[in-house]
Scaffold this motif. Structure first.
Motif, PDB file in Angstrom:
ATOM      1  N   GLN A  77     -12.449  -8.600   8.930  1.00  0.00           N
ATOM      2  CA  GLN A  77     -13.180  -7.353   8.723  1.00  0.00           C
ATOM      3  C   GLN A  77     -14.266  -7.523   7.663  1.00  0.00           C
ATOM      4  N   THR A 132      -7.924  -8.689   7.705  1.00  0.00           N
ATOM      5  CA  THR A 132      -8.715  -8.165   6.584  1.00  0.00           C
ATOM      6  C   THR A 132      -9.877  -9.095   6.266  1.00  0.00           C
ATOM      7  N   ARG A 138       1.476  -2.895   4.849  1.00  0.00           N
ATOM      8  CA  ARG A 138       0.317  -3.719   4.511  1.00  0.00           C
ATOM      9  C   ARG A 138       0.128  -3.738   3.000  1.00  0.00           C
ATOM     10  N   ARG A 139      -0.672  -4.703   2.516  1.00  0.00           N
ATOM     11  CA  ARG A 139      -0.905  -4.824   1.084  1.00  0.00           C
ATOM     12  C   ARG A 139      -2.046  -3.924   0.635  1.00  0.00           C
ATOM     13  N   ASP A 191       0.852  -1.190   0.000  1.00  0.00           N
ATOM     14  CA  ASP A 191       0.000   0.000   0.000  1.00  0.00           C
ATOM     15  C   ASP A 191       0.890   1.243   0.000  1.00  0.00           C
ATOM     16  N   VAL A 251      -7.182 -12.565   0.441  1.00  0.00           N
ATOM     17  CA  VAL A 251      -7.614 -11.817   1.622  1.00  0.00           C
ATOM     18  C   VAL A 251      -7.374 -12.695   2.843  1.00  0.00           C
ATOM     19  N   GLU A 280     -10.814  -2.470   3.336  1.00  0.00           N
ATOM     20  CA  GLU A 280     -11.176  -1.480   4.352  1.00  0.00           C
ATOM     21  C   GLU A 280     -12.068  -0.391   3.752  1.00  0.00           C
ATOM     22  N   GLU A 321      -6.299 -13.076   7.328  1.00  0.00           N
ATOM     23  CA  GLU A 321      -6.184 -12.591   8.710  1.00  0.00           C
ATOM     24  C   GLU A 321      -7.173 -11.479   9.038  1.00  0.00           C
ATOM     25  N   ASP A 367      -5.636  -4.939   1.445  1.00  0.00           N
ATOM     26  CA  ASP A 367      -6.124  -4.620   2.783  1.00  0.00           C
ATOM     27  C   ASP A 367      -6.803  -3.248   2.790  1.00  0.00           C
ATOM     28  N   ARG A 368      -6.211  -2.311   2.076  1.00  0.00           N
ATOM     29  CA  ARG A 368      -6.784  -0.968   1.963  1.00  0.00           C
ATOM     30  C   ARG A 368      -8.079  -0.998   1.158  1.00  0.00           C
TER      31      ARG A 368
END
Length: 234
Positions: free
Chosen positions: A170, A167, A121-122, A115, A163, A129, A165, A125-126
């Motif tokens: 979430q 992420t 982070r990858r 990211d 995707v 989110e 853990e 993940d963003r």
């Protein structure tokens, strides 16, 4: 040249143009979104012009086969869609989520790069989110709720982006929250079915991983036994 480029550009250009033409985008407080869309469209048009000049344009519409995924992806164009999701305007958010979902489904968003904002982070993940934050509670537009569910299911079940853990948790939690809080029967039903698919897939992957680890351990044991046998013969 990469496969499915034309499909990617159609998704991107169409969504960016619709966001750009929306009356909400033209307001002064959305100037950053307007600029991001214009910049992305300029880059895409430049790429298309280069493809036409070289003759390397594919009209393929199917996702890439395993091992043939594209290496130049739509990841670099995520910013305008992220900003669109932050507008809280249902029309724009729906367009952005729909495009993100399609790009992931067709393997054009991989998200496996660091990211740019938080390199530890990858990008995926963003992305997850951003999708999740579009659900703001019971008053979230129903169309937005459905697009959130579709996008998260596509990301979690995708074979081209992974995707894991926190992420993954979430994503599951957001779908569960929609199931609990939504006033729409359609959203509740869709969320429930999606949760079932997500959880089933997670357990399938866990079982597959466990089998793989067991196989590795068995191979290691056999190799050690062979080494011991040879050592005894000597």
């Amino acid at each position: 040249m990469q496969k499915n480029v034309k499909t990617k550009n159609v998704f991107l250009s169409g969504a960016l143009q619709r966001i750009l033409l929306d009356k909400e985008t033209k307001k002064s407080h959305h100037s950053q979104l307007k600029k991001a869309c214009e910049t992305a469209l300029e880059e895409i048009n430049a790429v298309q012009g280069n493809e036409k000049s070289t003759g390397n344009v594919s009209s393929a519409t199917l996702p890439p086969l395993p091992g043939q995924q594209t290496f130049i992806t739509a990841d670099q164009y995520f910013l305008p869609f992220e900003l669109a999701c932050q507008t809280k305007c249902a029309r724009i958010v729906t367009i952005a989520l729909d495009c993100i979902q399609k790009l992931i489904a067709y393997g054009h968003i991989v998200g496996d790069t660091p990211d740019s904002i938080e390199p530890e982070r990858r990008l995926i993940d963003r992305i997850i989110e951003t999708i999740c934050t579009c659900f703001t509670g019971i008053n979230t537009d129903v169309n937005v709720q459905i697009q959130i569910i579709k996008a998260l299911l596509t990301a979690v079940t995708s074979s081209t982006c992974e995707v894991h853990e926190g992420t993954l948790l979430q994503a599951v939690r957001t779908v569960y929250n929609i199931y609990l809080a939504s006033k729409s029967l359609i959203s509740q039903t869709t969320a429930k079915a999606t949760l079932t698919q997500m959880i089933s897939l997670v357990f399938q992957r866990m079982e597959s991983q466990a089998k793989m680890e067991m196989k590795k351990r068995m191979i290691a044991i056999i190799l050690n036994q062979k080494k011991s046998a040879k050592g005894g013969e000597n």
